[in-house]
Design a protein around this motif. Structure first.
Motif, PDB file in Angstrom:
ATOM      1  N   TYR A  10     -51.620  18.873 -57.157  1.00 37.57           N
ATOM      2  CA  TYR A  10     -50.983  18.326 -55.960  1.00 37.57           C
ATOM      3  C   TYR A  10     -49.479  18.542 -56.019  1.00 37.57           C
ATOM      4  O   TYR A  10     -48.828  18.274 -57.049  1.00 37.57           O
ATOM      5  CB  TYR A  10     -51.287  16.831 -55.857  1.00 37.57           C
ATOM      6  CG  TYR A  10     -50.530  16.111 -54.765  1.00 37.57           C
ATOM      7  CD1 TYR A  10     -50.914  16.242 -53.434  1.00 37.57           C
ATOM      8  CD2 TYR A  10     -49.433  15.304 -55.066  1.00 37.57           C
ATOM      9  CE1 TYR A  10     -50.221  15.573 -52.430  1.00 37.57           C
ATOM     10  CE2 TYR A  10     -48.742  14.638 -54.070  1.00 37.57           C
ATOM     11  CZ  TYR A  10     -49.138  14.785 -52.751  1.00 37.57           C
ATOM     12  OH  TYR A  10     -48.454  14.133 -51.758  1.00 37.57           O
ATOM     13  N   THR A  11     -48.906  19.026 -54.899  1.00 35.99           N
ATOM     14  CA  THR A  11     -47.485  19.354 -54.880  1.00 35.99           C
ATOM     15  C   THR A  11     -46.823  18.827 -53.619  1.00 35.99           C
ATOM     16  O   THR A  11     -46.916  19.432 -52.540  1.00 35.99           O
ATOM     17  CB  THR A  11     -47.290  20.889 -54.962  1.00 35.99           C
ATOM     18  OG1 THR A  11     -48.016  21.407 -56.062  1.00 35.99           O
ATOM     19  CG2 THR A  11     -45.816  21.217 -55.134  1.00 35.99           C
ATOM     20  N   HIS A  12     -46.186  17.681 -53.733  1.00 35.91           N
ATOM     21  CA  HIS A  12     -45.334  17.154 -52.661  1.00 35.91           C
ATOM     22  C   HIS A  12     -44.455  16.066 -53.274  1.00 35.91           C
ATOM     23  O   HIS A  12     -44.943  15.239 -54.037  1.00 35.91           O
ATOM     24  CB  HIS A  12     -46.149  16.587 -51.501  1.00 35.91           C
ATOM     25  CG  HIS A  12     -45.353  16.447 -50.239  1.00 35.91           C
ATOM     26  ND1 HIS A  12     -44.405  15.457 -50.061  1.00 35.91           N
ATOM     27  CD2 HIS A  12     -45.342  17.183 -49.100  1.00 35.91           C
ATOM     28  CE1 HIS A  12     -43.852  15.590 -48.867  1.00 35.91           C
ATOM     29  NE2 HIS A  12     -44.396  16.634 -48.258  1.00 35.91           N
ATOM     30  N   PRO A  13     -43.147  16.057 -52.956  1.00 35.60           N
ATOM     31  CA  PRO A  13     -42.236  15.122 -53.620  1.00 35.60           C
ATOM     32  C   PRO A  13     -42.236  13.700 -53.076  1.00 35.60           C
ATOM     33  O   PRO A  13     -41.778  12.784 -53.765  1.00 35.60           O
ATOM     34  CB  PRO A  13     -40.863  15.772 -53.416  1.00 35.60           C
ATOM     35  CG  PRO A  13     -40.995  16.531 -52.131  1.00 35.60           C
ATOM     36  CD  PRO A  13     -42.415  17.036 -52.115  1.00 35.60           C
ATOM     37  N   GLN A  14     -42.722  13.482 -51.843  1.00 33.30           N
ATOM     38  CA  GLN A  14     -42.614  12.156 -51.238  1.00 33.30           C
ATOM     39  C   GLN A  14     -43.873  11.320 -51.473  1.00 33.30           C
ATOM     40  O   GLN A  14     -44.991  11.838 -51.458  1.00 33.30           O
ATOM     41  CB  GLN A  14     -42.360  12.289 -49.730  1.00 33.30           C
ATOM     42  CG  GLN A  14     -40.988  12.853 -49.402  1.00 33.30           C
ATOM     43  CD  GLN A  14     -40.784  12.965 -47.899  1.00 33.30           C
ATOM     44  OE1 GLN A  14     -41.541  13.640 -47.208  1.00 33.30           O
ATOM     45  NE2 GLN A  14     -39.751  12.289 -47.406  1.00 33.30           N
ATOM     46  N   ARG A  15     -43.670  10.025 -51.670  1.00 31.58           N
ATOM     47  CA  ARG A  15     -44.766   9.129 -52.009  1.00 31.58           C
ATOM     48  C   ARG A  15     -45.607   8.727 -50.793  1.00 31.58           C
ATOM     49  O   ARG A  15     -46.777   8.385 -50.943  1.00 31.58           O
ATOM     50  CB  ARG A  15     -44.222   7.866 -52.693  1.00 31.58           C
ATOM     51  CG  ARG A  15     -43.511   8.141 -54.015  1.00 31.58           C
ATOM     52  CD  ARG A  15     -43.001   6.852 -54.635  1.00 31.58           C
ATOM     53  NE  ARG A  15     -44.108   5.938 -54.933  1.00 31.58           N
ATOM     54  CZ  ARG A  15     -44.828   5.972 -56.041  1.00 31.58           C
ATOM     55  NH1 ARG A  15     -44.562   6.894 -56.963  1.00 31.58           N
ATOM     56  NH2 ARG A  15     -45.785   5.105 -56.253  1.00 31.58           N
TER      57      ARG A  15
ATOM     58  N   LEU B 100     -54.429  13.575 -50.155  1.00 31.24           N
ATOM     59  CA  LEU B 100     -54.801  13.553 -51.581  1.00 31.24           C
ATOM     60  C   LEU B 100     -55.738  12.390 -51.875  1.00 31.24           C
ATOM     61  O   LEU B 100     -56.768  12.562 -52.545  1.00 31.24           O
ATOM     62  CB  LEU B 100     -53.541  13.454 -52.444  1.00 31.24           C
ATOM     63  CG  LEU B 100     -53.770  13.231 -53.945  1.00 31.24           C
ATOM     64  CD1 LEU B 100     -54.412  14.459 -54.583  1.00 31.24           C
ATOM     65  CD2 LEU B 100     -52.454  12.884 -54.642  1.00 31.24           C
ATOM     66  N   ARG B 101     -55.388  11.203 -51.379  1.00 28.19           N
ATOM     67  CA  ARG B 101     -56.227  10.036 -51.632  1.00 28.19           C
ATOM     68  C   ARG B 101     -57.618  10.219 -51.049  1.00 28.19           C
ATOM     69  O   ARG B 101     -58.633   9.932 -51.701  1.00 28.19           O
ATOM     70  CB  ARG B 101     -55.555   8.777 -51.067  1.00 28.19           C
ATOM     71  CG  ARG B 101     -54.326   8.332 -51.854  1.00 28.19           C
ATOM     72  CD  ARG B 101     -53.917   6.928 -51.449  1.00 28.19           C
ATOM     73  NE  ARG B 101     -53.393   6.887 -50.084  1.00 28.19           N
ATOM     74  CZ  ARG B 101     -52.110   6.958 -49.776  1.00 28.19           C
ATOM     75  NH1 ARG B 101     -51.204   7.083 -50.741  1.00 28.19           N
ATOM     76  NH2 ARG B 101     -51.704   6.886 -48.522  1.00 28.19           N
ATOM     77  N   ALA B 102     -57.676  10.697 -49.814  1.00 28.82           N
ATOM     78  CA  ALA B 102     -58.979  10.884 -49.174  1.00 28.82           C
ATOM     79  C   ALA B 102     -59.771  11.997 -49.844  1.00 28.82           C
ATOM     80  O   ALA B 102     -60.984  11.875 -50.076  1.00 28.82           O
ATOM     81  CB  ALA B 102     -58.781  11.199 -47.685  1.00 28.82           C
ATOM     82  N   GLY B 103     -59.091  13.091 -50.178  1.00 27.24           N
ATOM     83  CA  GLY B 103     -59.772  14.235 -50.751  1.00 27.24           C
ATOM     84  C   GLY B 103     -60.319  13.980 -52.142  1.00 27.24           C
ATOM     85  O   GLY B 103     -61.460  14.350 -52.453  1.00 27.24           O
ATOM     86  N   THR B 104     -59.526  13.341 -52.988  1.00 28.77           N
ATOM     87  CA  THR B 104     -60.003  13.075 -54.349  1.00 28.77           C
ATOM     88  C   THR B 104     -61.125  12.045 -54.350  1.00 28.77           C
ATOM     89  O   THR B 104     -62.042  12.117 -55.176  1.00 28.77           O
ATOM     90  CB  THR B 104     -58.853  12.607 -55.248  1.00 28.77           C
ATOM     91  OG1 THR B 104     -58.165  11.499 -54.628  1.00 28.77           O
ATOM     92  CG2 THR B 104     -57.864  13.731 -55.499  1.00 28.77           C
TER      93      THR B 104
END
Length: 265
Positions: free
Chosen positions: A16-21, A29-33
């Motif tokens: 995963y690559t994105h700097p903002q929380r 990411l949350r939904a996909g994982t």
């Protein structure tokens, strides 16, 4: 001992690559994982949060740092000696175990962020991911025959442009072509077959309802992954390319120069 890394069935690695929380990408990411974990044991590398250093450099050469010679060959020798930086070793172990790789990132300046490029530069090391020759043909084992063959990859990309702008006739260029250096030049090079891209267009303008819709769309895609069949690229060893030129033979799609000619018929 085989130089190829046998994947472990039921293992997946998500980079995963994105700097903002609190970004759209974090929401995906949350939904996909969560969806992927229904079928796989999933490891996640959050490159920004974990402070992954993307720049390939002297530290990647171990005790050979400062030695003259080809950088890739020196890095390969460092790998053979077991002199691999801990962050790279972790990624290599996770990737070697996975039968599915997920790469998620926003499209920045019509390509992946530098962090993704750095992950490729450092992790797909000579000796680990590639650098072997076929004994029969004498050709290098690359483009479908690398040390990581037998794996698939799902590339998830968010883009600010709409689908027409990033289409075959769009001013920003065809997204499939823009990401060819990733799907073909990096992943297929080491034997990983990329599935069809999963793209979120108009990402900058999504409201909360739009985020939920895209999360549901990604969940549906991931749920259906076991049934997906992709059209892979041509392998270097299959004879479609000239041995000396490494270019497609003239009788293969004569007159065409678009990148789709590299897909297997």
């Amino acid at each position: 001992m085989s130089a190829f890394h046998e994947p472990t069935p039921g293992r997946a690695h998500w980079v995963y690559t994105h700097p903002q929380r609190d970004s759209l990408n974090r929401h995906l990411l949350r939904a996909g994982t969560a969806a992927l974990s229904e079928r796989y044991e999933v490891t996640v590398s959050d490159l920004y949060a974990e402070g992954f250093a993307p720049a390939l450099g002297e530290r990647d050469l171990g005790s050979l740092s400062g030695s003259p010679g080809n950088l890739a060959e020196l890095a390969g020798e460092a790998y053979a000696r077991g002199e691999v930086e801990s962050d790279v070793r972790r990624e290599q172990e996770r990737l070697a175990a996975a039968e599915l790789l997920v790469l998620q990132f926003p499209l920045w300046w019509y390509g992946p962020p530098a962090m993704v490029k750095g992950w490729l530069d450092r992790v797909l090391q000579t000796g680990f991911a590639q650098g072997e020759f076929d004994e029969t043909t004498g050709l290098p084992r690359r483009y479908g025959d690398g040390r990581l063959m037998g794996r698939k990859a799902l590339v998830i990309v968010t883009a600010g442009d709409d689908q027409r702008t990033l289409g075959p006739r769009g001013v920003s260029g065809d997204l499939e072509s823009l990401l060819f250096p990733l799907t073909h030049g990096a992943l297929w090079y080491v034997g990983i077959e990329a599935l069809d891209l999963h793209v979120v267009y108009d990402a900058d303008g999504l409201d909360e309802a739009g985020r939920r819709q895209q999360a549901e769309r990604l969940t549906e895609r991931i749920t259906g992954l076991p049934d997906e069949r992709n059209r892979p690229y041509r392998r270097l060893l299959d004879g479609d390319y000239g041995r000396d030129t490494r270019a497609l033979h003239e009788d293969v799609h004569p007159g065409r120069t678009d990148l789709a000619i590299h897909y297997r018929d």
